[in-house]
Design a protein around this motif. Structure first.
Motif, mmCIF file in Angstrom:
data_model
loop_
_atom_site.group_PDB
_atom_site.id
_atom_site.type_symbol
_atom_site.label_atom_id
_atom_site.label_comp_id
_atom_site.label_asym_id
_atom_site.label_seq_id
_atom_site.Cartn_x
_atom_site.Cartn_y
_atom_site.Cartn_z
ATOM 1 N N ARG A 1 0.832 -1.200 0.000
ATOM 2 C CA ARG A 1 0.000 0.000 0.000
ATOM 3 C C ARG A 1 0.871 1.256 0.000
ATOM 4 O O ARG A 1 2.049 1.227 0.324
ATOM 5 C CB ARG A 1 -0.925 0.015 1.218
ATOM 6 C CG ARG A 1 -1.676 -1.286 1.494
ATOM 7 C CD ARG A 1 -2.699 -1.620 0.419
ATOM 8 N NE ARG A 1 -3.321 -2.927 0.664
ATOM 9 C CZ ARG A 1 -4.477 -3.117 1.306
ATOM 10 N NH1 ARG A 1 -5.132 -2.083 1.809
ATOM 11 N NH2 ARG A 1 -4.967 -4.338 1.453
ATOM 12 N N THR B 1 -2.753 5.259 3.013
ATOM 13 C CA THR B 1 -2.909 4.723 4.364
ATOM 14 C C THR B 1 -2.798 5.814 5.425
ATOM 15 O O THR B 1 -3.534 5.813 6.412
ATOM 16 C CB THR B 1 -1.866 3.626 4.648
ATOM 17 O OG1 THR B 1 -0.558 4.131 4.338
ATOM 18 C CG2 THR B 1 -2.129 2.390 3.812
ATOM 19 N N TRP C 1 -6.585 6.262 6.402
ATOM 20 C CA TRP C 1 -6.759 5.059 7.218
ATOM 21 C C TRP C 1 -6.182 5.200 8.625
ATOM 22 O O TRP C 1 -6.156 4.223 9.372
ATOM 23 C CB TRP C 1 -6.073 3.868 6.538
ATOM 24 C CG TRP C 1 -6.649 3.487 5.216
ATOM 25 C CD1 TRP C 1 -6.549 4.160 4.039
ATOM 26 C CD2 TRP C 1 -7.425 2.317 4.920
ATOM 27 N NE1 TRP C 1 -7.188 3.485 3.037
ATOM 28 C CE2 TRP C 1 -7.743 2.344 3.558
ATOM 29 C CE3 TRP C 1 -7.862 1.230 5.698
ATOM 30 C CZ2 TRP C 1 -8.487 1.350 2.935
ATOM 31 C CZ3 TRP C 1 -8.597 0.236 5.074
ATOM 32 C CH2 TRP C 1 -8.909 0.300 3.713
ATOM 33 N N TYR D 1 -3.067 5.495 9.382
ATOM 34 C CA TYR D 1 -1.736 4.897 9.485
ATOM 35 C C TYR D 1 -0.747 5.987 9.888
ATOM 36 O O TYR D 1 -0.794 7.111 9.366
ATOM 37 C CB TYR D 1 -1.333 4.285 8.145
ATOM 38 C CG TYR D 1 -0.058 3.474 8.173
ATOM 39 C CD1 TYR D 1 -0.062 2.171 8.655
ATOM 40 C CD2 TYR D 1 1.140 4.009 7.715
ATOM 41 C CE1 TYR D 1 1.109 1.417 8.665
ATOM 42 C CE2 TYR D 1 2.308 3.260 7.720
ATOM 43 C CZ TYR D 1 2.285 1.962 8.203
ATOM 44 O OH TYR D 1 3.433 1.219 8.223
ATOM 45 N N TRP E 1 0.489 0.922 11.992
ATOM 46 C CA TRP E 1 -0.901 0.748 12.435
ATOM 47 C C TRP E 1 -0.963 0.820 13.959
ATOM 48 O O TRP E 1 -0.120 0.261 14.645
ATOM 49 C CB TRP E 1 -1.459 -0.605 11.977
ATOM 50 C CG TRP E 1 -1.606 -0.773 10.491
ATOM 51 C CD1 TRP E 1 -0.941 -1.678 9.702
ATOM 52 C CD2 TRP E 1 -2.466 -0.040 9.628
ATOM 53 N NE1 TRP E 1 -1.337 -1.543 8.402
ATOM 54 C CE2 TRP E 1 -2.272 -0.543 8.317
ATOM 55 C CE3 TRP E 1 -3.373 0.996 9.811
ATOM 56 C CZ2 TRP E 1 -2.960 -0.048 7.216
ATOM 57 C CZ3 TRP E 1 -4.053 1.501 8.706
ATOM 58 C CH2 TRP E 1 -3.853 0.981 7.427
ATOM 59 N N VAL F 1 3.772 -1.270 3.423
ATOM 60 C CA VAL F 1 3.479 0.121 3.046
ATOM 61 C C VAL F 1 4.772 0.754 2.539
ATOM 62 O O VAL F 1 5.839 0.524 3.111
ATOM 63 C CB VAL F 1 2.932 0.920 4.246
ATOM 64 C CG1 VAL F 1 2.657 2.367 3.854
ATOM 65 C CG2 VAL F 1 1.654 0.273 4.792
#
Length: 583
Positions: free
Chosen positions: A188, A193, A197, A199, A221, A246
């Motif tokens: 990703r 992210t 998200w 991240y 995360w 990532v």
């Protein structure tokens, strides 16, 4: 006596960028001077039902294939000549099963509809619950998640579509899904992210640097956050459902384009297998990469070292919505503004991201819902001009007829708060509503032109609010760069320059988002060692729009800006009065 065969000239690089917007997929080919060789688009289907807005990843991919082939044809370039590929897309949410097949995210159960579009607002209540958690990760998205981000949407699916929740094996941002579809590599992007998200990119890089700089394992995360909001099952199994690895935008993915995607049959891309594909960007962020180094020396900017001058710029990516992006060397926490996001656009810089959820969409709405719109549209079509060009002409005629000191003063009686789809920044109030003050019974084209101008101004006042808010919290923005569809509208750009009070630089090439996407592939191909190096080589400035030097223009907009700010305060007061009456 044998002679050596004549050497072939080196293969010229041709960088392909693909951008999936809200209404179409587009493809553009660029040379190593950053010049556009050819581009094409193909429409994509969209379903809108109330707050739910959905698309099909299958339909999107077919549209991409069509656009790529058309762009190659228009540029008279064979697919064999394309040397790299990069993707950008809206920050929409894609659901696929273990085999990569679509999983529905729709009440309808239609399996084609496996994409929750960025503008979808079904998850407002879920966003409110997540924000009530006060998790530390929220500090890095302006203090609160938006219903346009992925955690609220994921929570909505879990709570409302249990079968889909159990079937989904991968939840992906659309641009990540595109690069995965092209390469089979599920790495990703830090852009998607980090921005959508929660991240923590800075935590990822800190831990990665301590271990191995080549290690892309997702260590950013916050598992406690996902557990707390009720989505702990997404971080089981090493985060495979939301991203196990990532990487920086432009990181080379897998072994490049896979053979089954490269081949021409079944409407696939028709490119050479193995060409490098770079980790993706969100479309607005690709626009930033495509223009941020486009400021000419003639524009008066900060006198700081050239390396830091980029930190005094804000990019406006003006399309269906508008995104406002600025970068800094240090992290700036700004209430109501998304970020700070580490390396989410330009690697090694912190990104600040503001936005207006409806700009191009709002202008379309205002125009299309006016009684004079059909006749105006017919007139524009008969002359082969856009409806915006025709409205701009009407306003110029009105100025001559009515005789105000300057065109902007035509809206002295009309004021617009453009929050028709909520306020993304800097108030971060998804419940905010649009307001039009000053309507009459006039249904003429002239009145529509005035309403259009007032709406453009309302959007520009919103951008001024964002710029002022960012500068009050540590930024030093003194130059704007604009790209996207609305940047082609001269009145839209001039009003923004006059209202904000800073010059606006337009790029030489109009397709900046496609250029930003193409840069990702160029970096993946090792033509450039970094995204920043590629930006410096491929970005180029076009026209510069300066604010009016007439002090009366500034005084007028200062007054209307105060009205603009007051309209929201009135709305809050009215909301409170009604709440009290119903309690």
């Amino acid at each position: 006596m044998s002679t050596a065969a004549p050497s072939r000239p080196p293969r010229r690089p041709i960088f392909l960028g693909v951008d999936v917007g809200t209404g179409s997929a587009r493809a553009g080919l660029f040379d190593d001077g950053g010049r556009l060789l050819g581009c094409a688009s193909s429409p994509i289907q969209i379903w809108k039902e109330g707050d739910c807005v959905e698309q099909s990843s299958t339909d999107i991919w077919l549209a991409i294939c069509t656009a790529v082939k058309a762009a190659c044809s228009l540029a008279n370039i064979s697919g064999n000549e394309v040397t790299s590929l990069g993707f950008a897309a809206t920050c929409s949410l894609v659901a696929v099963d273990y085999d990569g097949e679509p999983v529905t995210v729709s009440w309808s159960g239609d399996t084609r509809r496996n994409v929750i579009v960025w503008m979808d607002h079904r998850a407002v209540k879920q966003a409110e619950r997540i924000n009530s958690s006060k998790s530390p990760v929220l500090e890095y998205c302006g203090g609160a998640v938006s219903p346009e981000m992925q955690p609220p949407k994921l929570l909505w699916v879990k709570e409302n579509l249990q079968e889909s929740w159990s079937l989904a094996f991968r939840w992906m941002d659309l641009s990540d899904w595109l690069s995965y579809r092209a390469t089979g590599d599920d790495t990703r992007s830090l852009c998607t992210t980090v921005c959508k998200w929660t991240y923590l990119g800075h935590a990822h890089m800190q831990q990665t640097n301590e271990i191995d700089s080549r290690d892309m394992e997702a260590r950013g995360w916050d598992d406690d956050f996902w557990e707390e909001i009720g989505l702990g099952d997404l971080v089981d199994g090493h985060h495979s459902k939301i991203g196990r690895s990532v990487a920086f935008p432009g990181h080379a993915l897998g072994s490049g384009l896979t053979p089954d995607v490269a081949k021409a049959r079944k409407l696939e891309l028709g490119l050479v297998a193995g060409i490098p594909v770079g980790t993706s960007l969100i479309d607005a962020h690709a626009g930033g990469v495509g223009v941020m180094e486009s400021v000419p020396a003639t524009v008066s900017e900060s006198k700081e070292a050239d390396e830091e001058a980029i930190c005094h710029r804000m990019v406006l990516v003006c399309g269906t919505s508008t995104c406002h992006m600025a970068i800094s060397k240090t992290k700036l926490f700004i209430p109501g503004i998304w970020g700070p996001f580490w390396s989410a656009m330009v690697p090694q810089y912190w990104l600040t991201e503001g936005g207006q959820s409806a700009t191009g969409a709002l202008l379309d709405y205002v125009i299309e819902n006016h009684v004079a719109s059909p006749h105006l549209a017919n007139r524009a079509a008969s002359r082969s001009v856009s409806i915006f060009e025709l409205l701009n002409e009407i306003l110029e005629s009105l100025k001559q007829e009515v005789g105000p000191p300057f065109l902007a003063a035509l809206t002295n009686d009309i004021h617009v708060l453009p929050d028709f789809h909520g306020n993304r920044s800097p108030i971060a109030d998804p419940q905010s509503k649009g307001i039009i003050c000053g309507l009459t019974l006039d249904t003429s084209e002239k009145q529509l032109a005035l309403l259009y101008l007032a709406t453009v101004q309302g959007i520009a006042y919103g951008t001024r609010h964002i710029v002022e808010h960012c500068n009050a919290h540590g930024h030093k923005i003194d130059t704007l760069l604009a790209c996207g569809g609305l940047a082609k509208n001269s009145l839209f750009i001039q009003e923004h320059a006059d209202i904000i009070g800073h010059p606006i630089v337009l790029p030489r090439e109009k397709e900046s988002v496609l250029l930003g996407a193409a840069i990702l592939g160029a970096v993946a191909s090792n033509k450039y060692s970094t995204v920043r190096e590629a930006m410096k080589a491929l970005n180029a400035a076009g026209q510069v729009i300066y604010p009016s030097k007439d002090s009366k223009v500034r005084t007028y907009h200062d007054a209307k800006y105060r009205i603009f700010r007051d309209l929201y305060e009135q709305q809050l007061s009215h909301r409170s009065m009604i709440k009290e009456a119903l309690s």
